[in-house]
Design a protein around this motif. Structure first.
Motif, PDB file in Angstrom:
ATOM      1  N   GLY A  22      -1.392  -0.834   7.665  1.00  0.00           N
ATOM      2  CA  GLY A  22      -2.666  -1.394   8.115  1.00  0.00           C
ATOM      3  C   GLY A  22      -3.563  -1.780   6.950  1.00  0.00           C
ATOM      4  N   VAL A  23      -3.589  -0.959   5.914  1.00  0.00           N
ATOM      5  CA  VAL A  23      -4.391  -1.260   4.727  1.00  0.00           C
ATOM      6  C   VAL A  23      -3.883  -2.537   4.070  1.00  0.00           C
ATOM      7  CG1 VAL A  23      -4.966  -0.472   2.389  1.00  0.00           C
ATOM      8  CG2 VAL A  23      -5.087   1.128   4.313  1.00  0.00           C
ATOM      9  N   ALA A  24      -2.567  -2.651   3.893  1.00  0.00           N
ATOM     10  CA  ALA A  24      -1.990  -3.856   3.284  1.00  0.00           C
ATOM     11  C   ALA A  24      -2.258  -5.082   4.157  1.00  0.00           C
ATOM     12  CB  ALA A  24      -0.487  -3.670   3.060  1.00  0.00           C
ATOM     13  N   HIS A  25      -2.176  -4.913   5.460  1.00  0.00           N
ATOM     14  CA  HIS A  25      -2.433  -6.025   6.386  1.00  0.00           C
ATOM     15  C   HIS A  25      -3.878  -6.501   6.284  1.00  0.00           C
ATOM     16  CE1 HIS A  25      -3.598  -7.838  10.274  1.00  0.00           C
ATOM     17  NE2 HIS A  25      -2.467  -8.478  10.095  1.00  0.00           N
ATOM     18  N   ASP A  26      -4.816  -5.572   6.205  1.00  0.00           N
ATOM     19  CA  ASP A  26      -6.232  -5.946   6.102  1.00  0.00           C
ATOM     20  C   ASP A  26      -6.495  -6.799   4.862  1.00  0.00           C
ATOM     21  OD1 ASP A  26      -6.699  -4.547   8.431  1.00  0.00           O
ATOM     22  OD2 ASP A  26      -7.659  -2.837   7.447  1.00  0.00           O
ATOM     23  N   VAL A  27      -5.903  -6.415   3.734  1.00  0.00           N
ATOM     24  CA  VAL A  27      -6.075  -7.199   2.505  1.00  0.00           C
ATOM     25  C   VAL A  27      -5.356  -8.537   2.640  1.00  0.00           C
ATOM     26  CG1 VAL A  27      -5.659  -7.270   0.014  1.00  0.00           C
ATOM     27  CG2 VAL A  27      -6.444  -5.150   1.102  1.00  0.00           C
ATOM     28  N   ASN A  56       1.372   8.220   8.022  1.00  0.00           N
ATOM     29  CA  ASN A  56       0.733   7.663   6.836  1.00  0.00           C
ATOM     30  C   ASN A  56       1.364   6.327   6.455  1.00  0.00           C
ATOM     31  OD1 ASN A  56       3.117   8.911   5.963  1.00  0.00           O
ATOM     32  ND2 ASN A  56       2.197   9.735   4.096  1.00  0.00           N
ATOM     33  N   GLU A  57       2.621   6.112   6.823  1.00  0.00           N
ATOM     34  CA  GLU A  57       3.264   4.820   6.576  1.00  0.00           C
ATOM     35  C   GLU A  57       2.570   3.721   7.384  1.00  0.00           C
ATOM     36  OE1 GLU A  57       7.756   3.011   6.514  1.00  0.00           O
ATOM     37  OE2 GLU A  57       7.214   4.294   8.215  1.00  0.00           O
ATOM     38  N   LYS A  58       2.272   4.000   8.648  1.00  0.00           N
ATOM     39  CA  LYS A  58       1.605   3.024   9.508  1.00  0.00           C
ATOM     40  C   LYS A  58       0.179   2.756   8.994  1.00  0.00           C
ATOM     41  CE  LYS A  58       2.385   0.582  13.179  1.00  0.00           C
ATOM     42  NZ  LYS A  58       3.258  -0.566  13.040  1.00  0.00           N
ATOM     43  N   THR A  59      -0.484   3.792   8.542  1.00  0.00           N
ATOM     44  CA  THR A  59      -1.828   3.617   7.977  1.00  0.00           C
ATOM     45  C   THR A  59      -1.776   2.720   6.739  1.00  0.00           C
ATOM     46  OG1 THR A  59      -2.507   5.778   8.802  1.00  0.00           O
ATOM     47  CG2 THR A  59      -3.832   4.830   7.022  1.00  0.00           C
ATOM     48  N   ALA A  60      -0.797   2.960   5.866  1.00  0.00           N
ATOM     49  CA  ALA A  60      -0.646   2.135   4.664  1.00  0.00           C
ATOM     50  C   ALA A  60      -0.354   0.683   5.030  1.00  0.00           C
ATOM     51  CB  ALA A  60       0.461   2.697   3.777  1.00  0.00           C
ATOM     52  N   GLY A 107       3.250  -4.959   3.050  1.00  0.00           N
ATOM     53  CA  GLY A 107       3.873  -3.829   3.722  1.00  0.00           C
ATOM     54  C   GLY A 107       3.560  -2.517   3.051  1.00  0.00           C
ATOM     55  N   PRO A 108       3.948  -1.429   3.720  1.00  0.00           N
ATOM     56  CA  PRO A 108       3.769  -0.094   3.148  1.00  0.00           C
ATOM     57  C   PRO A 108       4.895   0.192   2.162  1.00  0.00           C
ATOM     58  CG  PRO A 108       4.822   0.091   5.283  1.00  0.00           C
ATOM     59  CD  PRO A 108       4.522  -1.377   5.064  1.00  0.00           C
ATOM     60  N   SER A 159       0.866  -1.173   0.000  1.00  0.00           N
ATOM     61  CA  SER A 159       0.000   0.000   0.000  1.00  0.00           C
ATOM     62  C   SER A 159       0.905   1.226   0.000  1.00  0.00           C
ATOM     63  CB  SER A 159      -0.920   0.009   1.221  1.00  0.00           C
ATOM     64  OG  SER A 159      -1.788   1.122   1.169  1.00  0.00           O
ATOM     65  N   ALA A 160       0.744   2.065  -1.008  1.00  0.00           N
ATOM     66  CA  ALA A 160       1.580   3.254  -1.153  1.00  0.00           C
ATOM     67  C   ALA A 160       1.094   4.365  -0.223  1.00  0.00           C
ATOM     68  CB  ALA A 160       1.545   3.738  -2.597  1.00  0.00           C
TER      69      ALA A 160
END
Length: 145
Positions: free
Chosen positions: A64-69, A58-62, A85-86, A37-38
């Motif tokens: 989390g997005v990659a982890h959810d998928v 925003n790195e930690k948020t990204a 990973g981000p 996730s970029a």
């Protein structure tokens, strides 16, 4: 036969659909899937909560997005080797950089913005196709109007 398949995700249904296609492709070829996730350029903020200070980025948020998928894909493909990973940069840059660093064989992108005017102006798929160090698979990820 691909060894590594790379795909990028955000919080959209179309990105999740492209990730699922990437997982199917990786599973069919016995390859590893890398989900990223970029997040653009790094931004962070410290937030005080009571006496604790929390770093939000925003790195930690990204991540989390990659982890959810990753969790969603893992449920459907329990035997598939998956990393996530981000990644810094725009989505297109992040995909190309990850594919280069991982020596990926295929990048899977969705076709969300591959129609109409945006095709002429540029899209993630167009950027990746122009700069990828490997094959690019454009997954059909939405219904036509």
């Amino acid at each position: 036969m691909p060894k590594i398949v790379v795909t990028g995700v955000d919080n959209s249904r179309t990105a999740a659909a492209a990730a699922r296609t990437a997982a199917e492709l990786a599973a069919a070829y016995g390859a590893r899937l890398h989900i990223l996730s970029a997040y653009g350029s790094f931004e962070a903020e410290r937030i005080s909560v009571g006496q604790e200070e929390i770093l939000v980025s925003n790195e930690k948020t990204a991540e989390g997005v990659a982890h959810d998928v990753f969790v969603e894909i893992r449920q459907e493909f329990p035997d598939l080797e998956i990393t996530f990973g981000p990644s810094a940069g725009t989505p297109g840059e992040a995909l190309v950089t990850a594919a280069t660093e991982l020596d990926a064989d295929v990048i899977v992108v969705g076709n969300k913005r591959v129609q109409g005017v945006s095709r002429i102006l540029g899209s993630i798929a167009r950027y990746v196709a122009a700069h990828a160090p490997c094959d690019v698979y454009i997954a059909h990820t939405h219904q036509r109007a």
